[in-house]
Design an enzyme around this catalytic site. Structure first.
Site, PDB file in Angstrom:
ATOM      1  CD  GLU A   1      50.649  26.905  37.776  1.00  0.00           C
ATOM      2  OE1 GLU A   1      51.239  26.826  38.872  1.00  0.00           O
ATOM      3  OE2 GLU A   1      50.926  27.762  36.909  1.00  0.00           O
TER       4      GLU A   1
ATOM      5  CG  HIS B   1      47.945  28.974  41.204  1.00  0.00           C
ATOM      6  ND1 HIS B   1      48.166  28.364  39.997  1.00  0.00           N
ATOM      7  CD2 HIS B   1      48.617  30.151  41.171  1.00  0.00           C
ATOM      8  CE1 HIS B   1      48.965  29.147  39.264  1.00  0.00           C
ATOM      9  NE2 HIS B   1      49.244  30.227  39.967  1.00  0.00           N
TER      10      HIS B   1
ATOM     11  N   GLY C   1      52.603  32.382  32.654  1.00  0.00           N
ATOM     12  CA  GLY C   1      53.811  31.788  32.071  1.00  0.00           C
ATOM     13  C   GLY C   1      53.860  31.851  30.552  1.00  0.00           C
TER      14      GLY C   1
ATOM     15  CD  GLU D   1      47.884  34.052  39.411  1.00  0.00           C
ATOM     16  OE1 GLU D   1      48.980  34.608  39.436  1.00  0.00           O
ATOM     17  OE2 GLU D   1      47.739  32.835  39.615  1.00  0.00           O
TER      18      GLU D   1
ATOM     19  CB  SER E   1      52.983  37.198  31.574  1.00  0.00           C
ATOM     20  OG  SER E   1      52.911  35.853  31.143  1.00  0.00           O
TER      21      SER E   1
ATOM     22  CG  ASN F   1      52.917  30.693  43.187  1.00  0.00           C
ATOM     23  OD1 ASN F   1      53.543  29.831  43.819  1.00  0.00           O
ATOM     24  ND2 ASN F   1      51.867  30.400  42.437  1.00  0.00           N
ATOM     25  CD1 TRP F   2      59.310  32.389  44.749  1.00  0.00           C
ATOM     26  CD2 TRP F   2      60.434  31.161  46.250  1.00  0.00           C
ATOM     27  NE1 TRP F   2      60.115  33.243  45.464  1.00  0.00           N
ATOM     28  CE2 TRP F   2      60.815  32.518  46.401  1.00  0.00           C
ATOM     29  CE3 TRP F   2      61.013  30.211  47.094  1.00  0.00           C
ATOM     30  CZ2 TRP F   2      61.758  32.930  47.347  1.00  0.00           C
ATOM     31  CZ3 TRP F   2      61.945  30.624  48.045  1.00  0.00           C
ATOM     32  CH2 TRP F   2      62.310  31.972  48.164  1.00  0.00           C
ATOM     33  CE  LYS F   3      53.222  29.769  39.059  1.00  0.00           C
ATOM     34  NZ  LYS F   3      52.663  29.886  37.735  1.00  0.00           N
TER      35      LYS F   3
ATOM     36  N   GLY G   1      54.912  34.868  39.238  1.00  0.00           N
ATOM     37  CA  GLY G   1      55.497  33.527  39.178  1.00  0.00           C
ATOM     38  C   GLY G   1      56.956  33.615  38.762  1.00  0.00           C
ATOM     39  N   GLY G   2      57.219  33.395  37.475  1.00  0.00           N
ATOM     40  CA  GLY G   2      58.594  33.304  36.954  1.00  0.00           C
ATOM     41  C   GLY G   2      59.517  34.432  37.408  1.00  0.00           C
TER      42      GLY G   2
HETATM   43  P1  13P Z   1      53.898  33.916  35.836  1.00  0.00           P
HETATM   44  O1  13P Z   1      54.237  35.231  36.483  1.00  0.00           O
HETATM   45  O2  13P Z   1      55.081  33.020  35.652  1.00  0.00           O
HETATM   46  O3  13P Z   1      53.091  34.102  34.585  1.00  0.00           O
HETATM   47  O4  13P Z   1      52.965  33.103  36.866  1.00  0.00           O
HETATM   48  C1  13P Z   1      51.885  33.756  37.428  1.00  0.00           C
HETATM   49  C2  13P Z   1      51.329  32.890  38.503  1.00  0.00           C
HETATM   50  O5  13P Z   1      50.761  31.840  38.248  1.00  0.00           O
HETATM   51  C3  13P Z   1      51.487  33.346  39.899  1.00  0.00           C
HETATM   52  O6  13P Z   1      50.688  32.619  40.755  1.00  0.00           O
END
Ligand code: 13P
Length: 273
Positions: free
Chosen positions: A107, A105, A193, A187, A231, A8-10, A252-253
């Site tokens: 967010e 998600h 993050g 999640e 994470s 997920n590149w956000k 994510g990251g």
């Molecule tokens: P991180 O891997 O950066 O913690 O993000 C997880 C995420 O929200 C994937 O959708």
């Protein structure tokens, strides 16, 4: 069982140039890996979810590769077209090359007040346009501390039950289609993050609960994959991959670096192969 590792590149990367670099790095590393054998595609399906604005370019670069493309969200208002400024519909993201979409998600829940009714609409729109769905669920830190995780998940998962109740009567075979097009991503909000992760046994027990809950909606949903997100990195992926309840990762990251993303995929390939 096939594992899934989804990036997920956000709201990243900042420029088309950086998107191209990331995709080039990913494709180069995958083809180097494929040339030194391994049947990674069989055991681990890779997917990336770029920003909407980069969707067409990314999906066109991924044509012919084993990596699939997902949207990060779709419009709640229409699965096609309409006067909904700023939205992208399921049809539009599918036309741009997405075959799946992330929905719910944390967010989106936090910054866009995405609630139960909106998610019921989004799931329905995604399915109407033949998109697969990665439905995210998870508790906040306060809910975790208050030991409310299972209660929170129970409530969030009722979206699936409501979509089933609405559609199954009208469309014969709907539940079979849903079973093929649904992935759940657990999640915990406090793990996203932050570098903080629950223990593997906590995740395992939670995934067991998720699988039981959705099977109670319909036995056909018993085989739906449940991924862990929050994470996940190249260093801890092995421990999650080793657990039979964890069918993959939503990353994510670490998905913004091709080498780290593939290291996570390799952890799942080795564990599930
Ligand atoms: P991180 O891997 O950066 O913690 O993000 C997880 C995420 O929200 C994937 O959708």
């Amino acid at each position: 069982m096939q594992a899934w590792v989804i990036g997920n590149w956000k709201q990243n990367p900042a420029t088309s140039h950086s998107v191209n670099t990331l995709i080039n790095d990913l494709l180069t590393a995958i083809s180097a890996q494929e040339s030194t054998a391994t049947d990674s595609a069989t055991h681990c399906q890779l997917m990336v979810a770029p920003s909407c604005i980069h969707m067409a370019a990314v999906s066109s670069r991924l044509q012919g590769s084993s990596v699939m493309c997902a949207a990060q969200d779709i419009s709640a208002h229409s699965n096609s077209t309409g006067a909904y400024t700023g939205d992208c519909s399921a049809q539009q993201v599918a036309d741009a090359g997405a075959t799946w979409t992330i929905l719910g998600h944390s967010e989106r829940r936090q910054y866009h007040q995405e609630c139960h009714d909106i998610l019921v609409q989004k799931l329905t729109h995604a399915l109407a346009q033949n998109l697969g769905i990665v439905l995210c669920v998870g508790e906040t830190q306060a809910q975790y501390d208050a030991k409310q995780t299972l209660e929170v998940l129970n409530t969030q998962l009722t979206v699936i039950k409501d979509v089933l109740d609405q559609q199954a009567g009208e469309q014969p075979g709907f539940v079979e289609v849903l079973a093929e097009r649904l992935i759940i991503a657990y999640e915990p909000v406090w793990a996203i993050g932050t570098g903080k992760v629950p223990t593997v046994s906590e995740v395992s027990a939670t995934h067991h609960y998720i699988k039981q809950t959705i099977s109670s909606f319909s036995p056909e949903l018993a085989a739906v994959s449940v991924l862990y997100g929050g994470s996940v990195n190249a260093g801890n992926a092995d421990s999650f991959a080793a657990d039979s309840m964890i069918d993959g990762a939503l990353v994510g990251g670490a998905s913004l670096k091709a080498a780290d993303f593939l290291a996570i995929a390799n952890a799942f390939t080795c564990a599930k192969g």
